[in-house]
Scaffold this motif. Structure first.
Motif, PDB file in Angstrom:
ATOM      1  N   GLY A   1      30.847 -11.370  64.298  1.00  0.00           N
ATOM      2  CA  GLY A   1      29.915 -10.310  63.705  1.00  0.00           C
ATOM      3  C   GLY A   1      30.797  -8.907  63.653  1.00  0.00           C
ATOM      4  O   GLY A   1      30.524  -8.225  62.529  1.00  0.00           O
ATOM      5  N   ALA A   2      31.671  -8.532  64.559  1.00  0.00           N
ATOM      6  CA  ALA A   2      32.317  -7.412  64.632  1.00  0.00           C
ATOM      7  C   ALA A   2      33.234  -7.517  63.429  1.00  0.00           C
ATOM      8  O   ALA A   2      33.654  -6.476  62.737  1.00  0.00           O
ATOM      9  CB  ALA A   2      33.005  -7.053  65.934  1.00  0.00           C
TER      10      ALA A   2
ATOM     11  N   VAL B   1      33.162  -9.336  60.781  1.00  0.00           N
ATOM     12  CA  VAL B   1      32.138  -9.252  59.288  1.00  0.00           C
ATOM     13  C   VAL B   1      31.882  -7.972  58.994  1.00  0.00           C
ATOM     14  O   VAL B   1      31.794  -7.275  57.965  1.00  0.00           O
ATOM     15  CB  VAL B   1      31.064 -10.092  59.335  1.00  0.00           C
ATOM     16  CG1 VAL B   1      30.167 -10.059  58.118  1.00  0.00           C
ATOM     17  CG2 VAL B   1      31.631 -11.733  59.202  1.00  0.00           C
ATOM     18  N   ASN B   2      31.114  -7.064  59.999  1.00  0.00           N
ATOM     19  CA  ASN B   2      30.782  -5.707  59.871  1.00  0.00           C
ATOM     20  C   ASN B   2      31.973  -4.872  59.469  1.00  0.00           C
ATOM     21  O   ASN B   2      31.844  -3.913  58.740  1.00  0.00           O
ATOM     22  CB  ASN B   2      30.315  -5.277  61.165  1.00  0.00           C
ATOM     23  CG  ASN B   2      28.815  -5.835  61.475  1.00  0.00           C
ATOM     24  OD1 ASN B   2      28.227  -6.398  60.423  1.00  0.00           O
ATOM     25  ND2 ASN B   2      28.479  -5.873  62.784  1.00  0.00           N
ATOM     26  N   SER B   3      33.109  -5.228  60.035  1.00  0.00           N
ATOM     27  CA  SER B   3      34.362  -4.278  59.722  1.00  0.00           C
ATOM     28  C   SER B   3      34.727  -4.429  58.237  1.00  0.00           C
ATOM     29  O   SER B   3      35.215  -3.591  57.788  1.00  0.00           O
ATOM     30  CB  SER B   3      35.536  -4.577  60.757  1.00  0.00           C
ATOM     31  OG  SER B   3      36.744  -3.947  60.204  1.00  0.00           O
TER      32      SER B   3
ATOM     33  N   VAL C   1      32.978  -5.335  55.823  1.00  0.00           N
ATOM     34  CA  VAL C   1      31.798  -4.675  55.046  1.00  0.00           C
ATOM     35  C   VAL C   1      32.028  -3.033  55.283  1.00  0.00           C
ATOM     36  O   VAL C   1      32.258  -2.522  54.176  1.00  0.00           O
ATOM     37  CB  VAL C   1      30.397  -5.071  55.379  1.00  0.00           C
ATOM     38  CG1 VAL C   1      29.444  -4.215  54.770  1.00  0.00           C
ATOM     39  CG2 VAL C   1      30.145  -6.271  55.184  1.00  0.00           C
ATOM     40  N   ALA C   2      32.264  -2.506  56.309  1.00  0.00           N
ATOM     41  CA  ALA C   2      32.334  -1.186  56.350  1.00  0.00           C
ATOM     42  C   ALA C   2      33.677  -0.534  56.036  1.00  0.00           C
ATOM     43  O   ALA C   2      33.666   0.566  55.616  1.00  0.00           O
ATOM     44  CB  ALA C   2      31.993  -0.854  57.949  1.00  0.00           C
ATOM     45  N   ASP C   3      34.601  -1.197  56.493  1.00  0.00           N
ATOM     46  CA  ASP C   3      36.051  -0.759  56.073  1.00  0.00           C
ATOM     47  C   ASP C   3      36.754  -1.129  54.837  1.00  0.00           C
ATOM     48  O   ASP C   3      37.613  -0.363  54.426  1.00  0.00           O
ATOM     49  CB  ASP C   3      36.935  -1.170  57.345  1.00  0.00           C
ATOM     50  CG  ASP C   3      36.431  -0.514  58.606  1.00  0.00           C
ATOM     51  OD1 ASP C   3      35.658   0.427  58.589  1.00  0.00           O
ATOM     52  OD2 ASP C   3      36.387  -1.156  59.631  1.00  0.00           O
TER      53      ASP C   3
ATOM     54  N   THR D   1      32.748  -1.426  51.712  1.00  0.00           N
ATOM     55  CA  THR D   1      32.005  -0.287  51.322  1.00  0.00           C
ATOM     56  C   THR D   1      32.838   0.830  50.654  1.00  0.00           C
ATOM     57  O   THR D   1      32.436   1.457  49.558  1.00  0.00           O
ATOM     58  CB  THR D   1      31.278   0.216  52.619  1.00  0.00           C
ATOM     59  OG1 THR D   1      30.458  -0.692  52.876  1.00  0.00           O
ATOM     60  CG2 THR D   1      30.467   1.545  52.135  1.00  0.00           C
TER      61      THR D   1
ATOM     62  N   SER E   1      23.521  -2.731  52.724  1.00  0.00           N
ATOM     63  CA  SER E   1      24.516  -3.436  53.717  1.00  0.00           C
ATOM     64  C   SER E   1      23.982  -4.860  54.023  1.00  0.00           C
ATOM     65  O   SER E   1      25.248  -5.744  54.210  1.00  0.00           O
ATOM     66  CB  SER E   1      24.347  -2.663  55.021  1.00  0.00           C
ATOM     67  OG  SER E   1      25.192  -3.171  56.102  1.00  0.00           O
ATOM     68  N   PHE E   2      22.975  -5.325  53.955  1.00  0.00           N
ATOM     69  CA  PHE E   2      22.609  -6.848  54.311  1.00  0.00           C
ATOM     70  C   PHE E   2      23.152  -7.623  53.363  1.00  0.00           C
ATOM     71  O   PHE E   2      23.786  -8.636  53.463  1.00  0.00           O
ATOM     72  CB  PHE E   2      21.169  -6.819  54.346  1.00  0.00           C
ATOM     73  CG  PHE E   2      20.523  -8.455  54.574  1.00  0.00           C
ATOM     74  CD1 PHE E   2      20.493  -8.876  55.631  1.00  0.00           C
ATOM     75  CD2 PHE E   2      20.068  -8.983  53.450  1.00  0.00           C
ATOM     76  CE1 PHE E   2      20.200 -10.197  55.726  1.00  0.00           C
ATOM     77  CE2 PHE E   2      19.654 -10.189  53.314  1.00  0.00           C
ATOM     78  CZ  PHE E   2      19.936 -10.970  54.339  1.00  0.00           C
TER      79      PHE E   2
ATOM     80  N   VAL F   1      27.065  -7.781  53.712  1.00  0.00           N
ATOM     81  CA  VAL F   1      27.212  -8.913  54.597  1.00  0.00           C
ATOM     82  C   VAL F   1      26.953 -10.288  54.224  1.00  0.00           C
ATOM     83  O   VAL F   1      27.867 -11.263  54.458  1.00  0.00           O
ATOM     84  CB  VAL F   1      26.452  -8.353  56.023  1.00  0.00           C
ATOM     85  CG1 VAL F   1      26.546  -9.514  56.792  1.00  0.00           C
ATOM     86  CG2 VAL F   1      26.833  -7.415  56.656  1.00  0.00           C
TER      87      VAL F   1
END
Length: 122
Positions: A28-29, A31-33, A35-37, A40, A71-72, A75
């Motif tokens: 999850g970390a 995938v979140n990175s 998306v965020a880094d 986005t 964001s959803f 992801v």
């Protein structure tokens, strides 16, 4: 009572579940990175600032909700196109490489019954 707890804890599926949760959190970390880094800022470069937190509808701060929905969706996009699709391709490739199993010969009883049937037909 302690013996039952010990059996429960050392049951294979409990350990597998614990490992899955830990790996899922670590993944999850990642995938979140992604998306965020990566995604986005890429959207920000193309369309401008990808932040909707300033949107308000009267007293309602709908911008944060829109941010959560975007964001959803990002992801989900990242998971599908960077994880699911490549994994499906790898599975297709590995299935093609596996030799097809030879059909199992029928049990001896079936063979004998077929021989009897064929003899009765004659």
């Amino acid at each position: 009572m302690l013996e039952g707890f010990k059996k429960f804890i050392f049951r294979g599926n409990v350990i597998d579940l614990a490992v899955g949760v830990i790996i899922g959190g670590a993944f999850g970390a990642i995938v979140n990175s992604l998306v965020a880094d990566i995604l986005t800022p890429l959207i920000g470069m193309i369309f401008g600032t990808p932040d909707f937190s300033g949107l308000k509808l009267g007293a309602l701060n709908i911008g944060k909700f829109v941010n959560a929905v975007v964001s959803f969706l990002m992801v989900g996009f990242a998971l599908y196109f960077f994880v699911v699709t490549p994994m499906n391709k790898l599975q297709e490739i590995s299935r093609k490489k596996e030799p097809e199993a030879a059909p199992a010969s029928p049990p001896e009883e079936i063979i004998l019954l077929r021989e009897i049937r064929d003899a009765l037909r004659r």
